[in-house]
Design an enzyme around this catalytic site. Sequence first.
Site, PDB file in Angstrom:
ATOM      1  CB  CYS A 175      -0.951  -0.013   1.189  1.00 21.92           C
ATOM      2  SG  CYS A 175      -1.995  -1.484   1.193  1.00 21.92           S
ATOM      3  CB  CYS A 186     -12.846  -1.879   6.163  1.00 15.64           C
ATOM      4  SG  CYS A 186     -13.003  -3.088   7.499  1.00 15.64           S
ATOM      5  CE  LYS A 190     -14.753   3.763   6.631  1.00 11.74           C
ATOM      6  NZ  LYS A 190     -15.442   3.544   5.345  1.00 11.74           N
ATOM      7  CG  HIS A 224      -6.202   1.915   0.088  1.00 11.66           C
ATOM      8  ND1 HIS A 224      -5.025   2.498  -0.319  1.00 11.66           N
ATOM      9  CD2 HIS A 224      -5.836   0.866   0.881  1.00 11.66           C
ATOM     10  CE1 HIS A 224      -3.998   1.830   0.195  1.00 11.66           C
ATOM     11  NE2 HIS A 224      -4.460   0.834   0.910  1.00 11.66           N
TER      12      HIS A 224
END
Lengths: 144, 388
Positions: B85, B212, B333, B337
């Site tokens: 990430c 998530c 969030k 992402h």
Amino acid sequence: MAAKKEADIRFSKFGTVSFTAITKVNDFVDFLEQGKVMGSRCKDCGLMFFPPRADCHNCLAGNMEWFEVTGKGKLVSYSSLAFAPIGFGDDLPYTIALVDYGQYKVFARLSPGLKPEDVSVGMEMKTVANRLPNGQLNYVFERA
Amino acid sequence: MREVAVLGVAMTKFGVSDKTNLEMFAEAGLEAISKSSLNPKDIQALFFGNCLGDFEEGQLHMAPFAHAELGLPTGAPATRFESACATATVAIRHAALLVGAGIYDVVLAGGTERAAGMGTPLATRTFAMACQAHHESSAGITFPGVFAMAAHMYAHKYGIALSELKRHMAEVAVKNHYHGSLNPKAHFRKPITVDTVLNSMMVADPLQLFDCCPFSDGAAALVLAEANKARELVEKPVFIAGTGQASAGSLYLQRDLTRIKAREEASRQAFSQAGIGPQDVQVVELHDCFTIAEILALEAMGFYGFGSAYKSASSRETYLGGKLVVNPSGGLKAKGHPIGATGAAQVTEIVEQLRGECGERQVNGARVGMVDTLGGDFGTVCNIILRV
């Protein structure tokens, strides 16, 4: 004519789904079949590795011996999963956890018989060899 | 080291896209080059971020194809970076290092990802490939599971009832969705409440769906140049004041999941290079892949003491108008992402904040901003501090 050397893929027996069949420490799987969870220890400096490693970064050498993961560790933390990656769906729900043995730590699942409500951070646990319903081998945590 | 500045920045809308990875990256890259008063022929190297193009599109070796889409010169090498990430942040840091070192004067850096297109089970599986394959992935580890373990430990370590911690975690999601509602590029633009979070389905105990971040598609890119060249080309160059990056192995090597050691070290390096401390920063884009992750990041970077950041959103200190604005873009969030693009979108947001271009979500008087991106189960952290 010399026989073709077979690849040592014993690690394919490890885990619900094994993604990597080959490793220098494949005896780990034979020990697991005998019911023993084993790490490796450097014969020169005594550094302990779990999961086992073939080489010691402290001594820059591969003079290793096996040791059995025995006794009690402390539960670092845990989580019960409601969603799993592809290939693990049939195992749901399962609980992943980390246990600290001081010189090394072990990541695994809780034994299927142990519910998340039965455990708490800091609890004493032991690591045991286990056979999964699909015939694969792994190791799980039980209450010490 | 020479001083390095950011020129043009650009990102696609994040969300579910019907474009390819290369089309998205070309869109962002060409806009960034155009905003820098440059042409593709002026770019001397491409630092390209992508994690999972092989699973998403059957496409590896994407960097030279991105280079061709952008019409870069043959002599400008295109290199792919992958740090889970933290991919794009690591690409940008290395671009800044090579410009700083005098190897290149003008470069393009960024990333692209089509994570949403994979669907949840395959995306969960491919993301988990960033965990150790022999002993972690084979047990069915997931990223929500890793951060869920951190949340259980946080509650235990600091003596907070899990139900109370979960309420404060939910406030992080509420804040970031509110900020995302002000960002036209965000994946989610709908404000939510604490009840939205606490009534959502369980993913990995104690994390629920709204704890998530989503799987998103998107790309972001930016031009970096030696500072004097940047001053000639753009009205408001934003300078890279400091960067840091640290590495920490897999989850089974971590003893305290509430202390992300790689982040403590990476942010220390970045602050040290910038010659400033946390008190000098007005706006942060940090790695809120899960609500608990924002809390852990604020503590590791030194914005809050250990065990005290869990109330940061509830107290509104990290909202727009608060003393330290955290994730004004909506964060991972709400903004979304797309893992290989995330770091470049974070830098884009900080640069636009420091230039005063953020409209409704502008942090007034922002002069110093910080980017924080975490890769894997605590294995990579990369920080970038920017200033006007």
